[in-house]
Design a protein around this motif. Structure first.
Motif, PDB file in Angstrom:
ATOM      1  N   UNK A 147      30.141  59.473  95.848  1.00 11.57           N
ATOM      2  CA  UNK A 147      30.239  60.210  94.589  1.00 11.57           C
ATOM      3  C   UNK A 147      29.039  59.838  93.721  1.00 11.57           C
ATOM      4  N   UNK A 148      28.143  60.796  93.525  1.00  8.38           N
ATOM      5  CA  UNK A 148      26.925  60.494  92.772  1.00  8.38           C
ATOM      6  C   UNK A 148      27.161  60.323  91.272  1.00  8.38           C
ATOM      7  N   UNK A 149      27.986  61.167  90.622  1.00  9.54           N
ATOM      8  CA  UNK A 149      28.176  60.971  89.172  1.00  9.54           C
ATOM      9  C   UNK A 149      28.645  59.555  88.824  1.00  9.54           C
ATOM     10  N   UNK A 150      29.566  59.000  89.619  1.00  9.56           N
ATOM     11  CA  UNK A 150      30.067  57.655  89.318  1.00  9.56           C
ATOM     12  C   UNK A 150      29.275  56.574  90.054  1.00  9.56           C
ATOM     13  N   UNK A 151      28.323  56.980  90.906  1.00  5.56           N
ATOM     14  CA  UNK A 151      27.476  56.071  91.688  1.00  5.56           C
ATOM     15  C   UNK A 151      28.318  55.082  92.508  1.00  5.56           C
ATOM     16  N   UNK A 152      29.232  55.671  93.299  1.00  3.27           N
ATOM     17  CA  UNK A 152      30.122  54.843  94.126  1.00  3.27           C
ATOM     18  C   UNK A 152      30.159  55.377  95.569  1.00  3.27           C
ATOM     19  N   UNK A 153      30.230  54.422  96.508  1.00  4.89           N
ATOM     20  CA  UNK A 153      30.511  54.753  97.904  1.00  4.89           C
ATOM     21  C   UNK A 153      31.909  54.225  98.202  1.00  4.89           C
ATOM     22  N   UNK A 154      32.814  55.076  98.657  1.00  2.00           N
ATOM     23  CA  UNK A 154      34.176  54.668  98.996  1.00  2.00           C
ATOM     24  C   UNK A 154      34.304  54.584 100.512  1.00  2.00           C
ATOM     25  N   UNK A 155      34.555  53.372 100.983  1.00  2.00           N
ATOM     26  CA  UNK A 155      34.715  53.168 102.427  1.00  2.00           C
ATOM     27  C   UNK A 155      35.443  51.856 102.645  1.00  2.00           C
ATOM     28  N   UNK A 156      36.199  51.785 103.725  1.00  2.00           N
ATOM     29  CA  UNK A 156      36.913  50.562 104.092  1.00  2.00           C
ATOM     30  C   UNK A 156      37.773  50.037 102.935  1.00  2.00           C
ATOM     31  N   UNK A 157      38.284  50.967 102.129  1.00  2.00           N
ATOM     32  CA  UNK A 157      39.155  50.570 101.021  1.00  2.00           C
ATOM     33  C   UNK A 157      38.421  49.902  99.871  1.00  2.00           C
ATOM     34  N   UNK A 158      37.095  49.986  99.890  1.00  2.00           N
ATOM     35  CA  UNK A 158      36.290  49.349  98.831  1.00  2.00           C
ATOM     36  C   UNK A 158      35.471  50.432  98.137  1.00  2.00           C
ATOM     37  N   UNK A 159      35.264  50.276  96.827  1.00  3.29           N
ATOM     38  CA  UNK A 159      34.340  51.155  96.099  1.00  3.29           C
ATOM     39  C   UNK A 159      33.062  50.364  95.857  1.00  3.29           C
ATOM     40  N   UNK A 160      32.015  50.729  96.577  1.00  2.00           N
ATOM     41  CA  UNK A 160      30.720  50.043  96.445  1.00  2.00           C
ATOM     42  C   UNK A 160      29.860  50.768  95.404  1.00  2.00           C
ATOM     43  N   UNK A 161      29.466  50.071  94.355  1.00  4.23           N
ATOM     44  CA  UNK A 161      28.610  50.677  93.330  1.00  4.23           C
ATOM     45  C   UNK A 161      27.146  50.614  93.777  1.00  4.23           C
ATOM     46  N   UNK A 162      26.403  51.664  93.489  1.00  6.32           N
ATOM     47  CA  UNK A 162      24.961  51.637  93.798  1.00  6.32           C
ATOM     48  C   UNK A 162      24.146  52.109  92.597  1.00  6.32           C
ATOM     49  N   UNK A 163      22.876  51.724  92.580  1.00  7.48           N
ATOM     50  CA  UNK A 163      21.971  52.097  91.490  1.00  7.48           C
ATOM     51  C   UNK A 163      21.077  53.250  91.927  1.00  7.48           C
ATOM     52  N   UNK A 164      20.707  54.065  90.971  1.00  9.46           N
ATOM     53  CA  UNK A 164      19.712  55.128  91.213  1.00  9.46           C
ATOM     54  C   UNK A 164      19.059  55.441  89.870  1.00  9.46           C
ATOM     55  N   UNK A 165      17.768  55.744  89.878  1.00  8.83           N
ATOM     56  CA  UNK A 165      17.055  56.072  88.637  1.00  8.83           C
ATOM     57  C   UNK A 165      17.638  57.324  87.998  1.00  8.83           C
ATOM     58  N   UNK A 166      17.616  57.353  86.669  1.00 15.34           N
ATOM     59  CA  UNK A 166      18.204  58.483  85.936  1.00 15.34           C
ATOM     60  C   UNK A 166      17.572  59.818  86.326  1.00 15.34           C
ATOM     61  N   UNK A 167      16.241  59.836  86.434  1.00 13.93           N
ATOM     62  CA  UNK A 167      15.604  61.127  86.719  1.00 13.93           C
ATOM     63  C   UNK A 167      15.904  61.580  88.147  1.00 13.93           C
ATOM     64  N   UNK A 168      15.952  60.631  89.091  1.00 15.19           N
ATOM     65  CA  UNK A 168      16.310  60.989  90.471  1.00 15.19           C
ATOM     66  C   UNK A 168      17.745  61.517  90.518  1.00 15.19           C
ATOM     67  N   UNK A 169      18.634  60.859  89.783  1.00 16.48           N
ATOM     68  CA  UNK A 169      20.047  61.266  89.762  1.00 16.48           C
ATOM     69  C   UNK A 169      20.188  62.685  89.191  1.00 16.48           C
ATOM     70  N   UNK A 170      19.498  62.926  88.084  1.00 15.56           N
ATOM     71  CA  UNK A 170      19.559  64.260  87.462  1.00 15.56           C
ATOM     72  C   UNK A 170      19.037  65.329  88.410  1.00 15.56           C
ATOM     73  N   UNK A 171      17.916  64.988  89.083  1.00 18.43           N
ATOM     74  CA  UNK A 171      17.314  65.971  89.975  1.00 18.43           C
ATOM     75  C   UNK A 171      18.293  66.363  91.082  1.00 18.43           C
TER      76      UNK A 171
END
Lengths: 205, 455
Positions: A147-171
């Motif tokens: 899920x890009x808006x919340x910057x989370x990867x959901x797998x193996x019952x865990x929500x892994x947070x990840x970082x991404x630059x604001x402009x890359x995310x918007x694009x």
């Protein structure tokens, strides 16, 4: 450009470090002045036992069900290092990939992904390996959700947070045309040039 | 900087853009289709190096069936857009990063991009130069800017002096071997220290060339008198009083000893010996007198797996000595090591000697047409030919399969290039990266050789 917002898909593990863009798309597979028709050459030297004859290598992960339907790739450090060839991203996009999860990426490859609607996700090595182990236990059922808006990867019952630059995310979220966005700043570019021409006349040949 | 984009990103003005025929025409075609003109076409340069072949008497034809399309399409789109074109037969033609410096197109303090990862080579002139993809190439051509997120900063200080037979190629291979192919990932690197200051300008390019093999965004050597002397009088550099004014401004770019970096590495050059790669990543290196390492010493499972795969691909075993390993071919060329000083060093090694009869191929490819002519004026080509090397036209050649030409299947090649990736120089070809003089010594021996023992 195609947007990226949310994806739940089969993930294929290819956990090696330093997978370079020559591996992703060998120069022999870049046969025309074009962005298309490249997916058949993707990972050609690993994917085929006989490259010219296109004999499939049954050992290679992307040739095995259900990984042949994967939209997410899991990999090791420095994925996409080496040559700047955007053909590596065009080939992966055409094949069906929409996201790559790795501990680090080649800088040019990372930028090329963002400009083609592929989401590069940086997660620690332990997290990528944990996700890969969970996927391998049941690859069709254990689909990875990003899920890009919340910057989370959901797998193996865990929500892994990840970082991404604001402009890359918007694009990625908006599917923006970055040239169109920058051209709106034309007055600022012209102002810069007018001032710079005084300070660095040798630039303006 | 044109605009602050927030979150550590900025819209940077791009002073020079270079294109080559493999990736350039895709960008130009896209722009044309979208009806977007090139902004400041006089700041855009195009050369033919990646597809054109290097056989004597070459034209537009290549061994690769579709190769000619890349050349003719680039010629047509570049000419139509009014760009500066260094065509196949132009005396300014050559490998993009060699000619950009040679013609004075890159200057200290410049920002420069090219859809080619080795654009970082030009950081050796004190420029911020980096490789981009085709989409960013389009952006730079249409807007003269690029959005860049500020990388972290690293200073790599080289102290001490280089020993006999040790070159700048060994310096950078040693660094990448010690810290890994991702050691510089996320950083813009400043190379500095007394051993850098002592390097002639041409040898500095070799260091910055491989910054990308270290995973770095860019590599920069702060400009000094060596840089200014190199730039002076080159065709596109400012001349006379304008040059003096530029130098006064460039002096302010020099590395500030008090600057704070996110990471600092110091390498003592007295620890460096001729260095060669054993695997399929530029980080998989060994001393020339060393042995292939053991994967059981790897720091993690992924690295171990990659080492296992590299051992199999390269057909070497842990503990095996590299020196004496028989080779099939030798290649000297590429944007890493193909300049006149490289060729002079090779000539000094091979003069009056002959390559081993066991070699299937021994090739020397000058970095530019200008380098080729200068080498011929000095008679270097006669030395190379007498020693059994092929002497080619300028281009990227068998660094990869430019022009469709490859090394043979499973050949073991010692190469002065920058990438030992699987299948890059040919099908299943086993590439060992080394300095041009190590390649020369190995070509004579028909096996990996220590140039220091040649005398």
């Amino acid at each position: 450009m195609e947007k990226f917002v949310h994806l739940k898909a089969i993930a294929a593990p290819l956990l090696r470090v330093n997978i370079d863009t020559d591996v992703i798309i060998p120069s022999r597979e870049m046969k025309g002045v074009s962005k298309t028709g490249l997916s058949v050459g993707m990972f050609a030297n690993w994917r085929y036992t006989d490259v010219p004859a296109r004999i499939s290598n049954p050992e290679f992960v992307l040739n095995r069900a259900p990984y042949d339907k994967a939209h997410i790739l899991l990999s090791g450090d420095n994925f996409g290092c080496g040559s700047s060839r955007e053909h590596a991203v065009w080939a992966m996009k055409e094949w069906g990939f929409r996201a790559v999860i790795a501990p680090s990426f080649g800088a040019i490859y990372y930028g090329n992904c963002v400009r083609n609607g592929i989401l590069p996700v940086v997660l620690p090595d332990e997290a990528v390996r944990a996700i890969a182990a969970w996927v391998e236990a049941s690859p069709a059922a254990n689909q990875v959700e990003i899920d890009l808006p919340s910057q989370k990867v959901h797998a193996a019952g865990v929500a892994y947070a990840f970082s991404i630059g604001e402009s890359d995310k918007d694009m990625l979220l908006e599917g923006l045309d970055p040239i169109g966005v920058t051209l709106k700043r034309d007055p600022a570019i012209q102002a810069f040039e007018a001032k710079d021409r005084m300070q660095r006349p040798w630039v303006y040949i | 900087m044109v605009a602050d984009l927030g979150d550590g990103a900025a819209l940077l003005y791009i002073d020079r853009i270079f294109l080559h025929e493999r990736t350039g025409s895709v960008s130009l075609q896209e722009l044309k289709a979208k009806n977007r003109p090139v902004r400041h076409k006089e700041h855009v340069f195009v050369t033919m190096d990646h597809i054109v072949d290097t056989f004597p008497g070459r034209g537009d034809k290549t061994l690769m069936p579709s190769g000619t399309d890349f050349i003719t399409s680039t010629r047509a789109t570049a000419t139509e857009a009014g760009l500066n074109l260094f065509d196949v037969t132009d005396e300014r033609q050559g490998i993009v990063h060699v000619v950009s410096a040679e013609q004075g197109i890159t200057l200290p303090g410049f920002t420069q991009v090219c859809p080619d990862s080795h654009t970082c080579t030009l950081g050796a002139l004190g420029a911020l130069a980096w490789g981009i993809g085709s989409s960013e190439g389009e952006h730079a051509l249409a807007t003269k800017t690029l959005a860049v997120t500020k990388p972290k900063s690293m200073r790599v200080g080289f102290t001490g002096t280089l020993g006999y037979g040790v070159t700048s190629k060994d310096m950078i291979l040693h660094l990448i071997g010690k810290y890994g192919a991702a050691g510089g990932s996320g950083y813009a690197i400043t190379f500095t220290g007394p051993a850098i200051a002592a390097l002639p300008q041409e040898n500095r390019f070799t260091i910055c060339n491989m910054a990308v093999e270290f995973g770095a965004f860019a590599g920069v050597i702060p400009p000094d008198e060596t840089t200014f002397d190199y730039v002076k009088g080159r065709p596109y550099a400012p001349q006379g009083a304008a040059f003096d004014a530029a130098v006064a401004s460039w002096r302010l770019l020099n590395d500030d000893a008090d600057a704070v970096y996110d990471r600092e590495i110091v390498v003592d050059c007295s620890d460096i010996v001729p260095t060669i790669t054993w695997g399929t990543s530029p980080g998989q290196t060994s001393r020339i007198d060393g042995v292939v390492p053991n994967p059981s010493d790897a720091k993690d499972a992924n690295t171990r797996g990659s080492m296992d795969k590299a051992l199999e691909y390269m057909d070497v075993t842990p503990g095996q000595k590299l020196e004496g390993l028989a080779i099939d071919a030798a290649f000297i060329g590429s944007c890493t090591n193909s300049r006149l000083s490289d060729l002079r060093a090779v000539a000094a090694v091979v003069k009056g000697r002959h390559v081993s009869p066991n070699l299937k191929k021994a090739v020397i490819v000058p970095g530019s047409t200008q380098v080729k002519r200068a080498a011929e004026r000095e008679g270097l080509h006669e030395i190379f030919k007498a020693a059994g090397f092929e002497w080619r036209e300028s281009g990227c050649s068998m660094c990869f399969n430019a022009g469709g030409e490859s090394m043979g299947e499973k050949w073991r090649v010692v190469s002065s290039t920058n990438r030992n990736f699987e299948n890059r120089q040919g099908p299943k070809t086993r590439t060992h990266l080394a300095s041009p003089t190590t390649v020369a010594a190995s070509a004579l021996a028909g096996a990996i050789a220590d140039v220091r023992k040649l005398g």
